[in-house]
Design an enzyme around this catalytic site. Structure first.
Site, PDB file in Angstrom:
ATOM      1  N   GLY A 177      -4.565   6.708  -8.011  1.00  0.00           N
ATOM      2  CA  GLY A 177      -5.198   5.534  -7.423  1.00  0.00           C
ATOM      3  C   GLY A 177      -6.432   5.131  -8.204  1.00  0.00           C
ATOM      4  N   TYR A 216      -1.545   2.846   9.847  1.00  0.00           N
ATOM      5  CA  TYR A 216      -1.115   1.472  10.142  1.00  0.00           C
ATOM      6  C   TYR A 216       0.095   1.489  11.082  1.00  0.00           C
ATOM      7  CZ  TYR A 216      -4.585   0.339   6.639  1.00  0.00           C
ATOM      8  OH  TYR A 216      -5.776   0.229   5.956  1.00  0.00           O
TER       9      TYR A 216
HETATM   10  C1  LIG Z   1      -9.878   0.834  -3.287  1.00  0.00           C
HETATM   11  C2  LIG Z   1      -8.726   1.527  -2.624  1.00  0.00           C
HETATM   12  C3  LIG Z   1      -7.735   0.773  -2.025  1.00  0.00           C
HETATM   13  C4  LIG Z   1      -6.626   1.383  -1.437  1.00  0.00           C
HETATM   14  N1  LIG Z   1      -5.628   0.620  -0.921  1.00  0.00           N
HETATM   15  C5  LIG Z   1      -4.479   1.188  -0.474  1.00  0.00           C
HETATM   16  C6  LIG Z   1      -3.373   0.387  -0.083  1.00  0.00           C
HETATM   17  O1  LIG Z   1      -3.398  -0.846  -0.164  1.00  0.00           O
HETATM   18  N2  LIG Z   1      -2.268   1.029   0.360  1.00  0.00           N
HETATM   19  C7  LIG Z   1      -2.190   2.393   0.447  1.00  0.00           C
HETATM   20  O2  LIG Z   1      -1.154   2.928   0.867  1.00  0.00           O
HETATM   21  N3  LIG Z   1      -3.237   3.169   0.064  1.00  0.00           N
HETATM   22  C8  LIG Z   1      -4.353   2.604  -0.421  1.00  0.00           C
HETATM   23  N4  LIG Z   1      -5.378   3.390  -0.883  1.00  0.00           N
HETATM   24  C9  LIG Z   1      -5.175   4.835  -1.012  1.00  0.00           C
HETATM   25  C10 LIG Z   1      -4.675   5.158  -2.427  1.00  0.00           C
HETATM   26  O3  LIG Z   1      -3.363   4.672  -2.646  1.00  0.00           O
HETATM   27  C11 LIG Z   1      -4.661   6.673  -2.691  1.00  0.00           C
HETATM   28  O4  LIG Z   1      -3.902   7.282  -1.674  1.00  0.00           O
HETATM   29  C12 LIG Z   1      -6.072   7.263  -2.705  1.00  0.00           C
HETATM   30  O5  LIG Z   1      -6.926   6.503  -3.540  1.00  0.00           O
HETATM   31  C13 LIG Z   1      -6.054   8.711  -3.191  1.00  0.00           C
HETATM   32  O6  LIG Z   1      -5.503   8.763  -4.512  1.00  0.00           O
HETATM   33  P1  LIG Z   1      -6.475   8.981  -5.784  1.00  0.00           P
HETATM   34  O7  LIG Z   1      -7.228  10.253  -5.530  1.00  0.00           O
HETATM   35  O8  LIG Z   1      -5.539   9.074  -6.965  1.00  0.00           O
HETATM   36  O9  LIG Z   1      -7.397   7.804  -5.871  1.00  0.00           O
HETATM   37  C14 LIG Z   1      -6.523   2.800  -1.437  1.00  0.00           C
HETATM   38  C15 LIG Z   1      -7.552   3.558  -2.020  1.00  0.00           C
HETATM   39  C16 LIG Z   1      -8.624   2.940  -2.617  1.00  0.00           C
HETATM   40  C17 LIG Z   1      -9.687   3.776  -3.292  1.00  0.00           C
END
Ligand SMILES: Cc1cc2nc3c(=O)[nH]c(=O)nc-3n(C[C@H](O)[C@H](O)[C@H](O)COP(=O)(O)O)c2cc1C
Length: 357
Positions: A315, A177
């Site tokens: 996440g 971004y």
């Molecule tokens: C549905 C979804 C929405 C996400 N929205 C954001 C967001 O708004 N801002 C952000 O920095 N990362 C966003 N991410 C990335 C997550 O914060 C995180 O980095 C990613 O899911 C990997 O972590 P995890 O393996 O614990 O899920 C999003 C990921 C998912 C799956």
């Protein structure tokens, strides 16, 4: 030895554990980017997180390009966010607002204007819009005279976040971004004081963070970065030089924590063959360091025990398990997340994941 269940002090906040909720865009606000009652329910269900990062939240119409994402400009949005933060605090939780300007990722069909970025570049792939996925368009480079106005938008959003009851703000500097588009040389082709050498590409990050600190205090200002490899077409030719330099600068400014999203080669939401920059950043940045991407309980415990991280953000596990700390503590099975409802509107796959207790 530190564990995920140990408390940690974040500025003036006492976080009861190091199992934090990562920022997750969920598309449950209105088309005018106003938070809804569903969102108050969703966040309050997850209040046992040591700290929650909100979904990415637009600082301005110019920076908002995700259908049904929340915004933080104007009194009406602030009033509705207040209902969300009140519900979180009533449930015993803590929440920071993630401040978002999407830059070139904003599609003009959302608000009728050409997106802005560091330089005239076009993101690869297709944008999420109200009319399905559409090709991105070329961004207009921000004029140097516009930067104070941009910083002003971040300041207004941060002030609004605190007025709305958030416990702090996290600048979204990750995932390709606007801030990331300025940081990395793949998308920043400028020849003025915001482009070229690393110190210039870090300038916007530094100026925005300084302005946030001046507005809400350093104990309430955090940052997220995604150093290792491509994010939405944004990449750098020397990540190991850029990101430790950026982190050192953030340390000098005194932010309350730095969160890194760094997927591995087998990542299940983004992958990267590049090694994580976290070990170098750990040396360059002496504050609270939070790691993310594909962590499970065991990996999270060992990262905290070894001193590689002070906390972990989860996440998708938090998305699907409102009671994640309880499940970790009791070694209980986890619900799987349902990708179909990640960004869908309505309660299904949002507030109806089963929880214990
Ligand atoms: C549905 C979804 C929405 C996400 N929205 C954001 C967001 O708004 N801002 C952000 O920095 N990362 C966003 N991410 C990335 C997550 O914060 C995180 O980095 C990613 O899911 C990997 O972590 P995890 O393996 O614990 O899920 C999003 C990921 C998912 C799956």
């Amino acid at each position: 030895m530190t564990t995920l269940f140990d408390p940690i002090k974040v500025g003036n906040l006492n976080c009861p554990n190091r199992i934090w909720m990562a920022p997750l865009t969920r598309g449950r606000a209105t088309r005018e980017h106003i938070p809804t009652e569903l969102m108050a329910t969703y966040y309050s269900q997850r209040a046992s997180a040591g700290l929650m990062l909100s979904e990415a939240t637009g600082i301005s119409l110019e920076g908002s390009g995700w259908p049904y994402a929340g915004g933080l400009w104007g009194a009406e949005r602030v009033a509705h966010w207040r209902k969300v933060t009140d519900a979180v605090h009533a449930a015993g939780g803590r929440i920071f607002a993630q401040l978002w300007h999407m830059g070139r990722i904003v599609h003009p069909s959302l608000h009728g204007v050409q997106p802005v970025s560091a330089s005239a570049t076009t993101a690869p792939g297709k944008a999420h819009t109200y009319d399905g996925r559409q090709l991105y368009v070329e961004a207009r480079p921000l004029a140097i005279e516009e930067i104070p106005r941009l910083i002003g938008d971040y300041v207004t959003a941060a002030r609004n976040a605190i007025d709305a009851g958030f416990d702090g703000v996290q600048l979204h500097g990750a995932n390709g971004y606007l801030i990331d588009q300025f940081l990395r040389d793949g998308s920043n082709k400028r020849s003025d004081m915001y482009g070229g050498p690393i110190e210039n590409r870090v300038r916007l990050l530094r100026e925005v963070v300084q302005a946030l600190i001046d507005t809400v205090g350093k104990e309430r200002t955090a940052v997220r970065l995604s150093p290792n490899g491509d994010s939405q077409g944004v990449d750098d030719s020397n990540q190991d030089a850029l990101f430790p330099a950026a982190a050192a600068e953030l340390g000098r400014l005194g932010i309350v924590f730095l969160e890194l999203r760094e997927p591995g080669p087998h990542g299940t939401f983004g992958k990267s063959d590049r090694p994580p920059v976290a070990p170098l950043i750990r040396k360059a940045f002496k504050g609270i360091l939070v790691l993310n991407s594909d962590y499970d309980f065991e990996r999270g415990q060992s990262a905290v025990a070894s001193g590689a991280a002070d906390a972990i953000t989860f996440g998708r596990k938090f998305l699907a398990n409102p009671d994640l700390p309880y499940r970790f503590a009791n070694n209980l099975a986890l619900n799987a997340d349902d990708q179909k409802t990640w960004y869908s509107q309505g309660p299904d796959g949002y507030i109806n994941y089963p929880a214990h207790g």
